[in-house]
Design a protein around this motif. Structure first.
Motif, PDB file in Angstrom:
ATOM      1  N   PRO A   1       0.817  -1.215   0.000  1.00  0.00           N
ATOM      2  CA  PRO A   1       0.000   0.000   0.000  1.00  0.00           C
ATOM      3  C   PRO A   1       0.850   1.265   0.000  1.00  0.00           C
ATOM      4  CG  PRO A   1      -0.053  -1.057   2.144  1.00  0.00           C
ATOM      5  CD  PRO A   1       0.696  -1.977   1.231  1.00  0.00           C
ATOM      6  N   MET A   2       0.626   2.084  -0.979  1.00  0.00           N
ATOM      7  CA  MET A   2       1.332   3.361  -1.053  1.00  0.00           C
ATOM      8  C   MET A   2       0.425   4.425  -0.452  1.00  0.00           C
ATOM      9  SD  MET A   2       4.078   2.360  -2.261  1.00  0.00           S
ATOM     10  CE  MET A   2       4.973   3.853  -2.544  1.00  0.00           C
ATOM     11  N   GLN A   3       0.994   5.246   0.399  1.00  0.00           N
ATOM     12  CA  GLN A   3       0.220   6.287   1.054  1.00  0.00           C
ATOM     13  C   GLN A   3       0.711   7.641   0.573  1.00  0.00           C
ATOM     14  OE1 GLN A   3       0.920   5.333   5.108  1.00  0.00           O
ATOM     15  NE2 GLN A   3      -0.583   3.691   5.160  1.00  0.00           N
ATOM     16  N   GLN A   4      -0.138   8.634   0.662  1.00  0.00           N
ATOM     17  CA  GLN A   4       0.183   9.962   0.157  1.00  0.00           C
ATOM     18  C   GLN A   4       0.979  10.800   1.149  1.00  0.00           C
ATOM     19  OE1 GLN A   4      -0.344  10.934  -2.950  1.00  0.00           O
ATOM     20  NE2 GLN A   4      -1.133   8.906  -3.355  1.00  0.00           N
ATOM     21  N   ALA A   5       1.016  10.400   2.405  1.00  0.00           N
ATOM     22  CA  ALA A   5       1.711  11.196   3.426  1.00  0.00           C
ATOM     23  C   ALA A   5       3.221  11.071   3.250  1.00  0.00           C
ATOM     24  CB  ALA A   5       1.301  10.742   4.816  1.00  0.00           C
ATOM     25  N   GLU A   6       3.876  12.165   2.905  1.00  0.00           N
ATOM     26  CA  GLU A   6       5.318  12.148   2.665  1.00  0.00           C
ATOM     27  C   GLU A   6       6.112  11.951   3.946  1.00  0.00           C
ATOM     28  OE1 GLU A   6       6.410  15.607   0.539  1.00  0.00           O
ATOM     29  OE2 GLU A   6       4.919  15.290  -1.027  1.00  0.00           O
TER      30      GLU A   6
ATOM     31  N   PRO B   1       9.134   5.676   2.873  1.00  0.00           N
ATOM     32  CA  PRO B   1       8.800   4.514   2.047  1.00  0.00           C
ATOM     33  C   PRO B   1       8.370   3.288   2.852  1.00  0.00           C
ATOM     34  CG  PRO B   1      11.160   4.709   2.248  1.00  0.00           C
ATOM     35  CD  PRO B   1      10.566   5.909   2.957  1.00  0.00           C
ATOM     36  N   GLY B   2       8.550   3.288   4.165  1.00  0.00           N
ATOM     37  CA  GLY B   2       8.251   2.116   4.985  1.00  0.00           C
ATOM     38  C   GLY B   2       6.767   1.906   5.209  1.00  0.00           C
ATOM     39  N   ARG B   3       6.369   0.650   5.304  1.00  0.00           N
ATOM     40  CA  ARG B   3       4.986   0.274   5.594  1.00  0.00           C
ATOM     41  C   ARG B   3       5.002  -0.862   6.600  1.00  0.00           C
ATOM     42  NH1 ARG B   3       4.828   4.306   3.462  1.00  0.00           N
ATOM     43  NH2 ARG B   3       3.973   4.875   1.462  1.00  0.00           N
ATOM     44  N   LEU B   4       3.935  -1.030   7.346  1.00  0.00           N
ATOM     45  CA  LEU B   4       3.815  -2.159   8.267  1.00  0.00           C
ATOM     46  C   LEU B   4       3.158  -3.325   7.541  1.00  0.00           C
ATOM     47  CD1 LEU B   4       2.694  -0.721  11.709  1.00  0.00           C
ATOM     48  CD2 LEU B   4       4.846  -1.818  11.138  1.00  0.00           C
ATOM     49  N   MET B   5       3.823  -4.456   7.514  1.00  0.00           N
ATOM     50  CA  MET B   5       3.290  -5.669   6.903  1.00  0.00           C
ATOM     51  C   MET B   5       3.720  -6.857   7.738  1.00  0.00           C
ATOM     52  SD  MET B   5       3.884  -5.105   2.862  1.00  0.00           S
ATOM     53  CE  MET B   5       2.784  -6.432   2.456  1.00  0.00           C
ATOM     54  N   ARG B   6       3.011  -7.961   7.598  1.00  0.00           N
ATOM     55  CA  ARG B   6       3.384  -9.180   8.302  1.00  0.00           C
ATOM     56  C   ARG B   6       4.438  -9.909   7.489  1.00  0.00           C
ATOM     57  NH1 ARG B   6       1.536 -11.241  12.618  1.00  0.00           N
ATOM     58  NH2 ARG B   6      -0.363 -10.027  12.536  1.00  0.00           N
TER      59      ARG B   6
ATOM     60  N   ALA C   1       6.916 -13.944  10.997  1.00  0.00           N
ATOM     61  CA  ALA C   1       5.493 -13.987  11.368  1.00  0.00           C
ATOM     62  C   ALA C   1       5.082 -12.862  12.309  1.00  0.00           C
ATOM     63  CB  ALA C   1       5.138 -15.340  11.962  1.00  0.00           C
ATOM     64  N   ARG C   2       5.708 -11.699  12.179  1.00  0.00           N
ATOM     65  CA  ARG C   2       5.354 -10.542  12.991  1.00  0.00           C
ATOM     66  C   ARG C   2       5.130  -9.335  12.100  1.00  0.00           C
ATOM     67  NH1 ARG C   2       9.632 -10.737  17.999  1.00  0.00           N
ATOM     68  NH2 ARG C   2       8.957 -12.740  18.812  1.00  0.00           N
ATOM     69  N   LEU C   3       4.395  -8.367  12.625  1.00  0.00           N
ATOM     70  CA  LEU C   3       4.257  -7.116  11.899  1.00  0.00           C
ATOM     71  C   LEU C   3       5.585  -6.383  11.959  1.00  0.00           C
ATOM     72  CD1 LEU C   3       0.783  -5.635  12.848  1.00  0.00           C
ATOM     73  CD2 LEU C   3       1.553  -6.416  10.623  1.00  0.00           C
ATOM     74  N   ARG C   4       6.117  -6.055  10.805  1.00  0.00           N
ATOM     75  CA  ARG C   4       7.411  -5.380  10.728  1.00  0.00           C
ATOM     76  C   ARG C   4       7.309  -4.203   9.774  1.00  0.00           C
ATOM     77  NH1 ARG C   4      10.294  -7.097  14.903  1.00  0.00           N
ATOM     78  NH2 ARG C   4      10.647  -9.302  14.902  1.00  0.00           N
ATOM     79  N   SER C   5       8.171  -3.251   9.947  1.00  0.00           N
ATOM     80  CA  SER C   5       8.301  -2.177   8.990  1.00  0.00           C
ATOM     81  C   SER C   5       9.051  -2.734   7.781  1.00  0.00           C
ATOM     82  CB  SER C   5       9.085  -1.020   9.608  1.00  0.00           C
ATOM     83  OG  SER C   5       9.320  -0.028   8.644  1.00  0.00           O
ATOM     84  N   VAL C   6       8.488  -2.572   6.593  1.00  0.00           N
ATOM     85  CA  VAL C   6       9.139  -3.064   5.379  1.00  0.00           C
ATOM     86  C   VAL C   6       9.358  -1.907   4.423  1.00  0.00           C
ATOM     87  CG1 VAL C   6       8.147  -5.378   5.589  1.00  0.00           C
ATOM     88  CG2 VAL C   6       6.970  -3.670   4.232  1.00  0.00           C
ATOM     89  N   VAL C   7      10.432  -2.004   3.639  1.00  0.00           N
ATOM     90  CA  VAL C   7      10.743  -1.011   2.616  1.00  0.00           C
ATOM     91  C   VAL C   7      11.000  -1.730   1.304  1.00  0.00           C
ATOM     92  CG1 VAL C   7      11.692   0.711   4.200  1.00  0.00           C
ATOM     93  CG2 VAL C   7      13.185  -1.026   3.241  1.00  0.00           C
ATOM     94  N   PRO C   8      10.689  -1.086   0.174  1.00  0.00           N
ATOM     95  CA  PRO C   8      10.964  -1.709  -1.120  1.00  0.00           C
ATOM     96  C   PRO C   8      12.465  -1.887  -1.324  1.00  0.00           C
ATOM     97  CG  PRO C   8       9.592   0.256  -1.374  1.00  0.00           C
ATOM     98  CD  PRO C   8      10.025   0.197   0.048  1.00  0.00           C
ATOM     99  N   VAL C   9      12.832  -2.970  -1.986  1.00  0.00           N
ATOM    100  CA  VAL C   9      14.236  -3.256  -2.298  1.00  0.00           C
ATOM    101  C   VAL C   9      14.522  -2.749  -3.700  1.00  0.00           C
ATOM    102  CG1 VAL C   9      15.929  -5.091  -2.662  1.00  0.00           C
ATOM    103  CG2 VAL C   9      14.272  -5.281  -0.813  1.00  0.00           C
TER     104      VAL C   9
END
Length: 53
Positions: free
Chosen positions: A20-25, A29-34, A39-47
């Motif tokens: 999910p891309m969000q508009q808030a600058e 680039p990080g998002r919370l995903m499992r 198997a935990r919610l982690r901050s992820v960034v595109p590679v």
């Protein structure tokens, strides 16, 4: 369906169909995903994929 390769905060690399891309600058680039590896919610960034040529 386009997949996005991401890296979680623990360093696990995996691909996801939904990034999910969000508009808030201010969020950056990080998002919370499992993460499927830890198997935990982690901050992820595109590679950034490097093309070998």
């Amino acid at each position: 369906m386009e997949r996005t390769v991401v890296r979680c905060a623990d360093g696990h690399v995996f691909s996801t169909a939904s990034f999910p891309m969000q508009q808030a600058e201010r969020l950056g680039p990080g998002r919370l995903m499992r993460c499927p590896r830890c198997a935990r919610l982690r901050s992820v960034v595109p590679v950034a994929l490097e093309k070998q040529g």
